[in-house]
Design a protein around this motif. Structure first.
Motif, mmCIF file in Angstrom:
data_model
loop_
_atom_site.group_PDB
_atom_site.id
_atom_site.type_symbol
_atom_site.label_atom_id
_atom_site.label_comp_id
_atom_site.label_asym_id
_atom_site.label_seq_id
_atom_site.Cartn_x
_atom_site.Cartn_y
_atom_site.Cartn_z
ATOM 1 N N PRO A 3 0.824 -1.210 0.000
ATOM 2 C CA PRO A 3 0.000 0.000 0.000
ATOM 3 C C PRO A 3 0.855 1.256 0.000
ATOM 4 O O PRO A 3 2.002 1.255 0.474
ATOM 5 N N LEU A 23 -1.438 -7.944 6.915
ATOM 6 C CA LEU A 23 -1.772 -6.571 6.547
ATOM 7 C C LEU A 23 -0.544 -5.669 6.486
ATOM 8 O O LEU A 23 -0.664 -4.472 6.223
ATOM 9 N N GLU A 202 -6.652 -2.138 6.941
ATOM 10 C CA GLU A 202 -7.575 -2.606 5.902
ATOM 11 C C GLU A 202 -7.876 -1.485 4.911
ATOM 12 O O GLU A 202 -7.958 -1.722 3.692
ATOM 13 N N ALA A 203 -8.037 -0.258 5.410
ATOM 14 C CA ALA A 203 -8.261 0.880 4.514
ATOM 15 C C ALA A 203 -7.041 1.115 3.627
ATOM 16 O O ALA A 203 -7.170 1.375 2.416
ATOM 17 N N ALA A 205 -4.904 -1.115 2.692
ATOM 18 C CA ALA A 205 -4.827 -2.201 1.713
ATOM 19 C C ALA A 205 -5.779 -1.976 0.545
ATOM 20 O O ALA A 205 -5.535 -2.474 -0.572
ATOM 21 N N ARG A 206 -6.851 -1.230 0.784
ATOM 22 C CA ARG A 206 -7.790 -0.914 -0.303
ATOM 23 C C ARG A 206 -7.320 0.278 -1.138
ATOM 24 O O ARG A 206 -8.004 0.688 -2.079
ATOM 25 N N GLY A 207 -6.184 0.879 -0.755
ATOM 26 C CA GLY A 207 -5.642 1.987 -1.521
ATOM 27 C C GLY A 207 -6.064 3.358 -1.035
ATOM 28 O O GLY A 207 -5.895 4.344 -1.758
ATOM 29 N N ALA A 208 -6.595 3.458 0.200
ATOM 30 C CA ALA A 208 -7.046 4.745 0.732
ATOM 31 C C ALA A 208 -5.874 5.692 0.937
ATOM 32 O O ALA A 208 -4.734 5.274 1.186
ATOM 33 N N ASP A 212 -7.742 9.262 4.870
ATOM 34 C CA ASP A 212 -8.802 8.270 4.980
ATOM 35 C C ASP A 212 -8.374 7.092 5.850
ATOM 36 O O ASP A 212 -9.191 6.506 6.561
ATOM 37 N N VAL A 354 -17.489 0.803 6.180
ATOM 38 C CA VAL A 354 -16.233 1.196 5.552
ATOM 39 C C VAL A 354 -15.158 0.185 5.832
ATOM 40 O O VAL A 354 -14.304 -0.103 4.985
ATOM 41 N N SER A 355 -15.151 -0.395 7.057
ATOM 42 C CA SER A 355 -14.062 -1.287 7.456
ATOM 43 C C SER A 355 -14.476 -2.750 7.443
ATOM 44 O O SER A 355 -13.714 -3.609 7.841
#
Length: 356
Positions: A3, A23, A202-203, A205-208, A212, A354-355
């Motif tokens: 990330p 993570l 987790e955020a 890892a989603r590319g936030a 964010d 969101v999470s």
């Protein structure tokens, strides 16, 4: 590809090791100082080997000293404490962050070693135990390693600044970071810190983006509640970190206290006369905290009390219809030095969309 935002925390999150590793969470250890020797936090507080099932809190480790609960645990974690001499002088060993998690039954730290067994023996042998924040340099090194691995920013989330100077050390270390760092004070400890860290990771890892990622941690912080049962307040009293719970001292040292974290500090919640009633009440508090919260994750944390922790964890699914998962975590030496053997804690953390 990693990330673009790295997530850093400290060892008092006591994250499940595999989850933290998966993570990519970087864990910087606090130190435990036993009889003048400094160790990185990361070992079990009772000194047992991983998978040994834990002890009840009334039996010394093999080769230990006298029985009973002991009188070690004169910890000094807290703002304005005396922790900087050992940490900043580097006496706990060189090295930076600890990738892949730290906490119950694990070593995996650089430098001075885990110290869980040393702390366990100290409980029974009445050896002085203190705790120390990491040196700012260890955070700088962690942030530099994240940058070298390809991160463009860091979100660094730590135990309450009212309990320890760790968050201030992270801010000091961020001043020399090669990439931007946002430091977040969780206002909590153990999985009260751990769940927000996981949400942030987790955020990421989603590319936030950095803001964010920090926002995901803060949302979980705002919703997460932690409750603790202690066999005795003696360890908190000796460590000078009992805060508002001082009103429960004196004759109250003979009762079974229930505490929670309020405004970043340990605070008294209820007085219960027996251990069985206290644990039943701990379960009720978890159920009440989860009411109308929707999906929740729960962590049952303990020090040398695995059978009680697992029994409590087994009962929760029947009473929590929104339970997503429950994890059992044995916390490490830093929290153990302040709470003492026999601690049982429950953290309830609602899972936002969101999470999730």
């Amino acid at each position: 590809m990693p990330p673009s935002v790295a997530v850093v925390t400290d060892s008092t999150a006591y994250l499940p090791r595999e989850e933290a590793a998966g993570l990519g969470i970087v864990v910087v250890p606090l130190q435990v100082i036993v009889g003048g020797r400094a160790f990185d936090d990361g070992g079990r507080a009772d000194g047992a080997e991983p998978g040994g099932g834990g002890r009840s809190g009334t039996e010394p480790p093999t080769g230990g000293g006298p029985g009973g609960t002991g009188t070690a645990g004169a910890g000094t974690v807290g703002a304005g404490d005396t922790e900087t001499a050992a940490a900043d002088a580097g006496t706990a060993g060189a090295g930076g962050a600890v990738p892949g998690g730290a906490g119950a039954g694990r070593r995996g730290t650089r430098g001075g070693g885990a110290g869980g067994g040393e702390t366990g023996r100290a409980f029974w042998e009445r050896t002085p135990v203190t705790t120390s924040r990491p040196a700012p340099r260890r955070f700088t090194d962690a942030y530099a390693e994240a940058a070298a691995a390809g991160a463009e920013a860091v979100v660094s989330i730590h135990l309450s600044g009212k309990m320890s100077g760790t968050v201030e050390a992270a801010r000091a270390g961020a001043a020399d970071s090669p990439i931007p760092v946002e430091v977040v004070d969780s206002g909590s400890v153990a999985m009260g810190l751990g769940f927000p860290v996981l949400a942030a990771a987790e955020a990421a890892a989603r590319g936030a983006a950095r803001g964010d990622v920090a926002g995901a941690a803060r949302r979980r912080m705002a919703e997460t509640r932690s409750f603790f049962y202690l066999d005795t307040l003696e360890y908190l009293r000796r460590g000078g970190r009992i805060g508002a719970a001082a009103t429960m001292l004196g004759s109250a040292l003979m009762i079974k206290p229930l505490l929670h974290i309020a405004d970043g500090v340990i605070a008294p919640l209820e007085k219960v006369r027996t251990a069985s009633r206290a644990i039943a009440r701990l379960e009720d508090l978890a159920v009440r905290a989860a009411a109308d919260a929707g999906p929740v994750e729960v962590a049952v944390q303990h020090i040398s009390s695995r059978p009680r922790a697992e029994a409590l964890a087994a009962r929760l699914p029947e009473r929590l219809p929104g339970l997503v998962r429950v994890v059992v975590v044995e916390v490490g030496a830093v929290l153990g030095a302040h709470a003492g053997p026999g601690m049982l804690g429950v953290t309830v953390s609602p899972v936002s969309p969101v999470s999730a």
